[in-house]
Write an enzyme that holds these catalytic residues in place. Structure first.
Site, short mmCIF file in Angstrom:
data_model
loop_
_atom_site.label_atom_id
_atom_site.label_comp_id
_atom_site.label_asym_id
_atom_site.label_seq_id
_atom_site.Cartn_x
_atom_site.Cartn_y
_atom_site.Cartn_z
N GLU A 29 59.03 -16.61 -7.69
CA GLU A 29 60.13 -17.48 -8.11
C GLU A 29 61.37 -16.63 -8.42
O GLU A 29 61.27 -15.58 -9.07
CB GLU A 29 59.73 -18.27 -9.36
CG GLU A 29 60.81 -19.22 -9.85
CD GLU A 29 60.43 -19.93 -11.13
OE1 GLU A 29 60.73 -21.13 -11.27
OE2 GLU A 29 59.82 -19.29 -12.03
N LYS A 44 63.68 -26.55 -7.08
CA LYS A 44 62.84 -26.97 -8.20
C LYS A 44 63.37 -28.28 -8.77
O LYS A 44 64.56 -28.42 -9.04
CB LYS A 44 62.84 -25.88 -9.27
CG LYS A 44 61.82 -26.04 -10.38
CD LYS A 44 61.82 -24.79 -11.27
CE LYS A 44 60.73 -24.83 -12.32
NZ LYS A 44 60.70 -23.56 -13.11
N CYS A 99 56.53 -22.31 -10.34
CA CYS A 99 56.21 -22.15 -11.74
C CYS A 99 55.62 -23.42 -12.35
O CYS A 99 54.61 -23.92 -11.88
CB CYS A 99 57.47 -21.70 -12.48
SG CYS A 99 57.22 -20.96 -14.10
#
Length: 336
Positions: free
Chosen positions: A45, A127, A161
């Site tokens: 990430e 995200k 994540c």
């Protein structure tokens, strides 16, 4: 479609807040993967320009010395930096799942781009909901970014994540018959021994569960932070107490949840490599296919709105290309 091939998850330290140097390191890791006959390589990430650990160390005003530099070293989708990585993927013949901070004018997004072995872009996503203090730096996306795509290596999807702690996010990808999943994580050297929810143990358990639930292969790349990285971000004893050197924990899991490949020491940089065979997914899903025979649609169903939700809609814009054609650039370009 290729069924059996080699995959790798990166475990390495970025050159913090330095896009150009981290792009060079990225290209080197792609070449290293190619030398090991890796077909699919996954990066952590916000690998470029490194996960913003400073968000967790100070107040919003205390973060300001890093903000301008972080913006300046984030990548736009049409940047020379990203183009250089696409060329490197094509030269090496490696499919690359790249995690980075995406700059779109004045806003940043935690993004993942899947680059094919020909340098083309197979998937681009952001995200959906930045986690906790990440919201002071990054914007959100929408349901169109929960997507699994057909590739020569099977059906591939990705999350970042703590998107892996959102059950509905996961189910949206399971229901698209994902075969290979990229689970990109930052370093686990933040609040080690203080906040178990941020630990490698907790988050790799969630990652392993993803493989078992989804009946798919999962590549989980992570970042390492060194003492030099800690010195960059921590200026007080209180801040230093929140950062621990090492804390890489890259893993690969099979569709039955089993660990694959040889893990690295938490301080080490390199690749976790494993050979996978997509035909084994049928065996895993014979027992439990969460969006197929093991679903119970009369009791629970997911509403997934996958339509893009831009702030402004203009006729024709939603169908235009996001990434430039790679052939518009010098095919021998290796760096910026």
């Amino acid at each position: 479609m290729q069924s059996a091939y080699r995959v790798a998850a990166v475990q390495a330290e970025p050159v913090w807040l330095d896009a150009e140097a981290t792009v060079e390191k990225t290209i080197g890791l792609i070449e290293e993967a190619a030398a090991q006959d890796v077909a699919l390589l996954a990066f952590p990430e916000t690998w470029i320009p490194g996960y913003p650990v400073f968000l967790w160390l100070d107040s919003v005003f205390g973060q300001m010395p890093h903000i301008a530099r972080y913006h300046a070293n984030s990548l736009s989708v049409d940047s020379a930096h990203l183009t250089a990585i696409r060329h490197a993927a094509r030269r090496a013949g490696v499919t690359v799942a790249l995690g980075y901070s995406e700059k779109d004018h004045g806003s940043l997004y935690i993004s993942q781009t899947l680059i094919g072995a020909d340098g083309g872009v197979l998937l681009h996503r952001r995200k959906l909901k930045p986690t906790h203090v990440e919201r002071s730096l990054f914007g959100e996306s929408d349901g169109s970014h929960l997507k699994v795509v057909d590739t020569p290596l099977g059906r591939v999807g990705a999350l970042n994540c703590w998107e892996h702690l959102q059950p509905l996010n996961k189910y949206a990808l399971y229901a698209q018959h994902e075969q290979v999943h990229i689970a990109s994580w930052p370093t686990f050297g933040l609040a080690k021994g203080i906040a178990y929810a941020l630990s490698a143990e907790a988050n790799m358990a969630a990652t392993q569960t993803y493989a078992l639930e989804g009946g798919c292969y999962v590549l989980a790349p992570t970042q390492v932070i060194s003492e030099r990285g800690i010195e960059l971000f921590a200026t007080t004893d209180q801040q230093r107490a929140l950062l621990t050197a090492g804390a890489g924990n890259s893993r690969i899991f099979g569709p039955d949840g089993s660990p694959l490949g040889k893990s690295l020491d938490e301080h080490a940089e390199g690749l976790v490599v494993a050979d996978i065979d997509l035909s084994l997914i049928d065996l895993a899903k014979n027992a439990a296919d969460p969006a197929g025979h093991y679903a119970k649609t009369d009791a629970t169903r997911l509403l997934h709105d996958n339509r893009p939700k831009p702030a402004v809609v203009r006729p024709g814009e939603l169908t235009g290309p996001l990434f430039p054609d790679l052939d518009e650039f010098d095919t021998d370009s290796a760096a910026v």
